[in-house]
Design an enzyme around this catalytic site. Structure first.
Site, PDB file in Angstrom:
ATOM      1  N   SER A 184     -25.728  14.076  36.454  1.00 24.56           N
ATOM      2  CA  SER A 184     -24.434  13.713  35.896  1.00 24.56           C
ATOM      3  C   SER A 184     -23.620  14.320  34.980  1.00 24.56           C
ATOM      4  CB  SER A 184     -24.780  12.362  35.390  1.00 24.56           C
ATOM      5  OG  SER A 184     -25.488  12.243  34.093  1.00 24.56           O
ATOM      6  N   HIS A 212     -26.143   8.392  40.329  1.00 23.58           N
ATOM      7  CA  HIS A 212     -24.908   8.815  40.866  1.00 23.58           C
ATOM      8  C   HIS A 212     -24.842   9.323  42.219  1.00 23.58           C
ATOM      9  CE1 HIS A 212     -23.308   9.106  36.627  1.00 23.58           C
ATOM     10  NE2 HIS A 212     -24.735   9.392  36.030  1.00 23.58           N
ATOM     11  N   LYS A 242     -22.552   2.045  38.262  1.00 26.77           N
ATOM     12  CA  LYS A 242     -21.828   3.176  38.654  1.00 26.77           C
ATOM     13  C   LYS A 242     -20.875   2.608  39.743  1.00 26.77           C
ATOM     14  CE  LYS A 242     -24.062   5.863  35.559  1.00 26.77           C
ATOM     15  NZ  LYS A 242     -25.145   5.194  34.733  1.00 26.77           N
TER      16      LYS A 242
END
Length: 408
Positions: A184, A212, A242
């Site tokens: 990330s 992610h 996310k």
């Protein structure tokens, strides 16, 4: 003489110093929902520092699902899933996640952080070895810290170093390799095909933290699907904070492993269950993702545009195949100064400084950003490119110096 453990708190002055001169980049108060435009006390800013990759936090379908869950289930279960916090929402979302990601079974945790804690700490004994990428997420490190197993680290994405670590494990030790699918702080991918090959060669199990990657790569199915190795990956952890526009997490893997974790993962059985509204929001976002995979492609295209434009401006963004665009800068003060200069021009990004990673600006772009907004972000970077940051460091000045500087 007894040491006062609060002494280290008194000697920590960097945050107060940065606040005094207006370069404090953290704990910003935002009002309203997480969209491409955020409201702060200083006014509206273009949000380029969010992990809302698919832009679903403000989607009316996600909001409606959360509201309906509160009406049906209330605001909280007020207990752990083990005893009195489990709901049909938990089990429905587990089934849908496993089906979407092509894994046999899933287990929900209150957060993605707790998923990594629970999985790593529960699976290893003192005779086992866990081998992690040096740039793995903090939750991986903390899970290793809670585990009785021996911890080894290998250089970031360095497969030769990983093989050395695996080869040096005791012959009778159980082995777990833990990597991020997407890192990330840079946006780069783990070389999963080679990682899988080495794990199979040395008899190691593989855990991929795909916080992610979910909702971004392979039409949302993540890094393992992107490389076509899902069937060779033993465990995948994900977060809902996310792309799935909520909070919560899960581990996916073989049914017998999931059943074991269900009864041994302390971060699950000794923590309150995720609230119904969060689960319903994540479920709605997952269903939108499955029906509208173009959202993933749009996020990637938007980030790719900004990445190219920043390169043309003379910046050197780190290589990335994800919505994350990172620009390395030379030191803490230049990073905070550039962050503040962008904010003054109405663009919000993330200022990353050690120990999280080397100094850099981390921007991220979502499916909801318009072409005009992307151009605005690029224009702001162009405007601050040649500004000269102050030539002092946080370590060189006392708090009194910073206060004096801020008053000028």
């Amino acid at each position: 003489m007894t040491t006062d453990i609060f002494e280290r708190c008194q000697s920590y002055t960097e945050a107060r110093a940065a606040q005094a001169v207006g370069l404090y980049a953290y704990f910003t108060v935002f009002e309203g929902s997480d969209t491409t435009v955020a409201r702060t006390s200083a006014g509206d800013v273009l949000m380029c520092g969010s992990n809302n990759y698919l832009g679903l936090t403000s989607d009316p379908r996600v909001r409606a699902a959360a509201q309906m869950a509160v009406e049906e289930f209330g605001s909280s279960r007020t207990g752990s899933r083990l005893l009195n916090g489990n709901t049909s929402l938990h089990e429905e979302l587990e089934r849908e996640l496993a089906d979407f990601l092509g894994m046999p079974s899933a287990l929900l945790f209150p957060t993605g952080y707790q998923a990594n804690l629970g999985v790593i700490a529960s699976l290893l004994s003192r005779d086992d070895v866990v081998i992690i990428d040096r740039e793995a997420h903090a939750s991986v490190y903390d899970g290793c810290g809670l585990s009785p197993g021996r911890v080894r680290r290998f250089a970031h994405n360095d497969m030769e170093d990983l093989e050395r670590r695996l080869a040096n494990c005791p012959s009778d030790a159980g082995r777990l390799v833990v990597v991020d699918g997407v890192y990330s702080m840079a946006g780069d991918l783990c070389p999963l095909p080679e990682t899988v090959r080495l794990c199979q060669k040395y008899g190691a199990r593989l855990l991929v933290d795909d916080a992610h990657g979910l909702g971004v790569l392979a039409e949302g199915r993540g890094t393992s699907a992107h490389f076509g190795v899902t069937e060779q990956v033993d465990l995948i952890t994900v977060t809902f904070s996310k792309s799935l526009a909520s909070i919560g997490g899960a581990v996916l893997g073989p049914k017998h492993v999931i059943e074991y974790l269900r009864h041994h993962a302390r971060s699950l059985i000794f923590s309150a269950a995720a609230p119904p509204a969060s689960l319903a929001a994540a479920q709605a976002a997952l269903r939108i993702l499955r029906a509208e995979p173009w959202l993933c492609r749009q996020a990637l295209e938007n980030a790719s545009f900004v990445h190219r434009e920043l390169g043309a401006l003379g910046y050197e963004p780190l290589p990335s195949e994800t919505p994350i665009v990172c620009v390395p800068l030379d030191g803490v003060v230049p990073t905070l100064f550039t962050w503040h200069s962008l904010l003054e021009r109405g663009v919000y990004v993330n200022a990353v400084i050690p120990p999280a990673a080397s100094s850099r600006l981390r921007a991220s772009f979502t499916a909801a950003h318009t072409p005009e907004q992307l151009k605005t972000a690029v224009a702001a970077f162009a405007a601050v490119r040649d500004l000269t940051p102050p030539d002092w460091s946080l370590e060189d000045w006392s708090p009194e110096d910073y206060v004096a500087e801020g008053a000028r």
